[in-house]
Scaffold this motif. Structure first.
Motif, PDB file in Angstrom:
ATOM      1  N   LEU A   1       0.864  -1.180   0.000  1.00 36.56           N
ATOM      2  CA  LEU A   1       0.000   0.000   0.000  1.00 36.56           C
ATOM      3  C   LEU A   1       0.904   1.235   0.000  1.00 36.56           C
ATOM      4  O   LEU A   1       1.730   1.400   0.896  1.00 36.56           O
ATOM      5  CB  LEU A   1      -0.887  -0.015   1.249  1.00 36.56           C
ATOM      6  CG  LEU A   1      -1.848   1.142   1.446  1.00 36.56           C
ATOM      7  CD1 LEU A   1      -2.942   1.127   0.381  1.00 36.56           C
ATOM      8  CD2 LEU A   1      -2.475   1.067   2.846  1.00 36.56           C
ATOM      9  N   LEU A   2       0.746   2.096  -1.004  1.00 37.74           N
ATOM     10  CA  LEU A   2       1.637   3.248  -1.149  1.00 37.74           C
ATOM     11  C   LEU A   2       1.102   4.465  -0.409  1.00 37.74           C
ATOM     12  O   LEU A   2       0.063   5.010  -0.777  1.00 37.74           O
ATOM     13  CB  LEU A   2       1.817   3.588  -2.626  1.00 37.74           C
ATOM     14  CG  LEU A   2       2.729   4.776  -2.949  1.00 37.74           C
ATOM     15  CD1 LEU A   2       4.159   4.518  -2.452  1.00 37.74           C
ATOM     16  CD2 LEU A   2       2.734   5.066  -4.444  1.00 37.74           C
ATOM     17  N   PRO A   3       1.798   4.915   0.663  1.00 37.03           N
ATOM     18  CA  PRO A   3       1.411   6.153   1.340  1.00 37.03           C
ATOM     19  C   PRO A   3       2.113   7.341   0.680  1.00 37.03           C
ATOM     20  O   PRO A   3       3.343   7.395   0.642  1.00 37.03           O
ATOM     21  CB  PRO A   3       1.917   5.931   2.773  1.00 37.03           C
ATOM     22  CG  PRO A   3       3.093   5.014   2.624  1.00 37.03           C
ATOM     23  CD  PRO A   3       2.897   4.232   1.353  1.00 37.03           C
ATOM     24  N   VAL A   4       1.345   8.260   0.141  1.00 42.78           N
ATOM     25  CA  VAL A   4       1.912   9.410  -0.571  1.00 42.78           C
ATOM     26  C   VAL A   4       1.725  10.658   0.285  1.00 42.78           C
ATOM     27  O   VAL A   4       0.592  11.062   0.566  1.00 42.78           O
ATOM     28  CB  VAL A   4       1.247   9.600  -1.949  1.00 42.78           C
ATOM     29  CG1 VAL A   4       1.763  10.863  -2.616  1.00 42.78           C
ATOM     30  CG2 VAL A   4       1.493   8.384  -2.829  1.00 42.78           C
ATOM     31  N   VAL A   5       2.841  11.242   0.696  1.00 41.56           N
ATOM     32  CA  VAL A   5       2.804  12.452   1.515  1.00 41.56           C
ATOM     33  C   VAL A   5       2.838  13.667   0.597  1.00 41.56           C
ATOM     34  O   VAL A   5       3.765  13.827  -0.209  1.00 41.56           O
ATOM     35  CB  VAL A   5       3.991  12.508   2.502  1.00 41.56           C
ATOM     36  CG1 VAL A   5       3.942  13.786   3.327  1.00 41.56           C
ATOM     37  CG2 VAL A   5       3.989  11.283   3.413  1.00 41.56           C
ATOM     38  N   VAL A   6       1.822  14.526   0.738  1.00 43.91           N
ATOM     39  CA  VAL A   6       1.727  15.737  -0.081  1.00 43.91           C
ATOM     40  C   VAL A   6       1.696  16.955   0.832  1.00 43.91           C
ATOM     41  O   VAL A   6       1.519  16.841   2.046  1.00 43.91           O
ATOM     42  CB  VAL A   6       0.468  15.701  -0.977  1.00 43.91           C
ATOM     43  CG1 VAL A   6       0.557  14.551  -1.970  1.00 43.91           C
ATOM     44  CG2 VAL A   6      -0.801  15.614  -0.147  1.00 43.91           C
ATOM     45  N   SER A   7       1.840  18.115   0.242  1.00 47.77           N
ATOM     46  CA  SER A   7       1.771  19.354   1.017  1.00 47.77           C
ATOM     47  C   SER A   7       0.333  19.616   1.452  1.00 47.77           C
ATOM     48  O   SER A   7      -0.627  19.102   0.860  1.00 47.77           O
ATOM     49  CB  SER A   7       2.276  20.529   0.179  1.00 47.77           C
ATOM     50  OG  SER A   7       1.392  20.761  -0.917  1.00 47.77           O
ATOM     51  N   ASP A   8       0.180  20.431   2.483  1.00 49.09           N
ATOM     52  CA  ASP A   8      -1.163  20.814   2.937  1.00 49.09           C
ATOM     53  C   ASP A   8      -1.932  21.498   1.815  1.00 49.09           C
ATOM     54  O   ASP A   8      -3.140  21.286   1.662  1.00 49.09           O
ATOM     55  CB  ASP A   8      -1.067  21.756   4.146  1.00 49.09           C
ATOM     56  CG  ASP A   8      -0.599  21.041   5.408  1.00 49.09           C
ATOM     57  OD1 ASP A   8      -0.916  19.848   5.569  1.00 49.09           O
ATOM     58  OD2 ASP A   8       0.084  21.686   6.229  1.00 49.09           O
ATOM     59  N   ASP A   9      -1.229  22.307   1.023  1.00 47.96           N
ATOM     60  CA  ASP A   9      -1.879  23.033  -0.071  1.00 47.96           C
ATOM     61  C   ASP A   9      -2.384  22.073  -1.146  1.00 47.96           C
ATOM     62  O   ASP A   9      -3.518  22.208  -1.636  1.00 47.96           O
ATOM     63  CB  ASP A   9      -0.898  24.037  -0.679  1.00 47.96           C
ATOM     64  CG  ASP A   9      -1.541  24.885  -1.763  1.00 47.96           C
ATOM     65  OD1 ASP A   9      -2.541  25.579  -1.462  1.00 47.96           O
ATOM     66  OD2 ASP A   9      -1.064  24.856  -2.911  1.00 47.96           O
ATOM     67  N   PHE A  10      -1.564  21.092  -1.510  1.00 45.80           N
ATOM     68  CA  PHE A  10      -1.978  20.108  -2.505  1.00 45.80           C
ATOM     69  C   PHE A  10      -3.190  19.330  -1.993  1.00 45.80           C
ATOM     70  O   PHE A  10      -4.156  19.109  -2.742  1.00 45.80           O
ATOM     71  CB  PHE A  10      -0.826  19.149  -2.805  1.00 45.80           C
ATOM     72  CG  PHE A  10      -1.134  18.118  -3.863  1.00 45.80           C
ATOM     73  CD1 PHE A  10      -0.770  18.330  -5.181  1.00 45.80           C
ATOM     74  CD2 PHE A  10      -1.788  16.931  -3.534  1.00 45.80           C
ATOM     75  CE1 PHE A  10      -1.053  17.383  -6.163  1.00 45.80           C
ATOM     76  CE2 PHE A  10      -2.082  15.986  -4.507  1.00 45.80           C
ATOM     77  CZ  PHE A  10      -1.713  16.211  -5.826  1.00 45.80           C
ATOM     78  N   LEU A  11      -3.142  18.909  -0.732  1.00 45.51           N
ATOM     79  CA  LEU A  11      -4.239  18.137  -0.155  1.00 45.51           C
ATOM     80  C   LEU A  11      -5.539  18.944  -0.168  1.00 45.51           C
ATOM     81  O   LEU A  11      -6.603  18.423  -0.537  1.00 45.51           O
ATOM     82  CB  LEU A  11      -3.889  17.718   1.275  1.00 45.51           C
ATOM     83  CG  LEU A  11      -4.844  16.730   1.947  1.00 45.51           C
ATOM     84  CD1 LEU A  11      -4.846  15.395   1.201  1.00 45.51           C
ATOM     85  CD2 LEU A  11      -4.446  16.522   3.401  1.00 45.51           C
TER      86      LEU A  11
END
Length: 197
Positions: free
Chosen positions: A117-127
């Motif tokens: 399962l791939l956990p992808v961390v993004v910026s708060d702005d992207f989210l």
């Protein structure tokens, strides 16, 4: 246990904007008796999906027909709480292959990577932009490219970080044992080349 190979994925998403979603909410402790990885998807977010009579709660996103896909988009600090590996099992068994958040609990993140399962961390702005896009159009598609470590939708794109070893395992469908077995030929060749030293 090896999993399917992950190179790229393009999918609609299921939005779950709540923050601090812990592993007991992902898979309640009463369902942790099984020792195999199958069947946990039936009880993913059980206390949010079903009422006391095991009837679907209409307001919960997994019970809403307009949202579907292999990507779960969650609020900040997803997977906090106890270290149960079953949380990753349940998400994968339900059919998700990617979870997107601006922050994951470390143990959950590692458990996810160890189970395909791939956990992808993004910026708060992207989210924030992603949640807004999906709210406006549930058919919004997100593309996750593991090779180039990018995630994007519409005209929005961002890079994400992943451990190189875990990236190799995900791309080949390896667990740790599969990875070691994949080195068997190289180890034998090394041994033969260095015999007698």
């Amino acid at each position: 246990m090896s999993k399917e190979k992950f190179i790229t994925l393009k999918s609609t998403v299921v939005p779950l904007p709540g923050e601090n979603i812990d592993t007991d909410q992902i898979i309640p402790a009463r369902f942790l008796k099984a020792t195999t990885r199958e069947g946990f998807g039936d009880n993913l977010f059980c206390d949010w999906r079903y009422d006391n009579n095991r009837q679907p709660i209409k307001d919960f996103v997994l019970n809403q027909n307009e949202y579907s896909g292999k990507i779960l988009v969650a609020g900040k600090n997803f997977g906090c709480g106890s270290s149960r590996e079953h949380a990753a099992w349940a998400i994968y068994d339900f059919g998700f292959r990617v979870v997107v958040s601006s922050f994951f609990a470390d143990i959950f993140k590692n458990n996810a990577l160890n189970n395909g399962l791939l956990p992808v961390v993004v910026s708060d702005d992207f989210l924030k932009k992603l949640f807004q896009a999906v709210q406006q159009n549930p058919k919004t598609e997100v593309t996750v490219d593991l090779v180039n470590q990018t995630i994007g939708f519409d005209q929005v794109r961002e890079e994400f970080e992943i451990n190189e070893y875990k990236k190799t395992c995900m791309a080949n469908g390896y667990d740790d044992i599969d990875y070691l077995l994949s080195l068997n030929k190289a180890v034998r060749e090394f041994d033969l080349a260095h015999a007698g030293y």
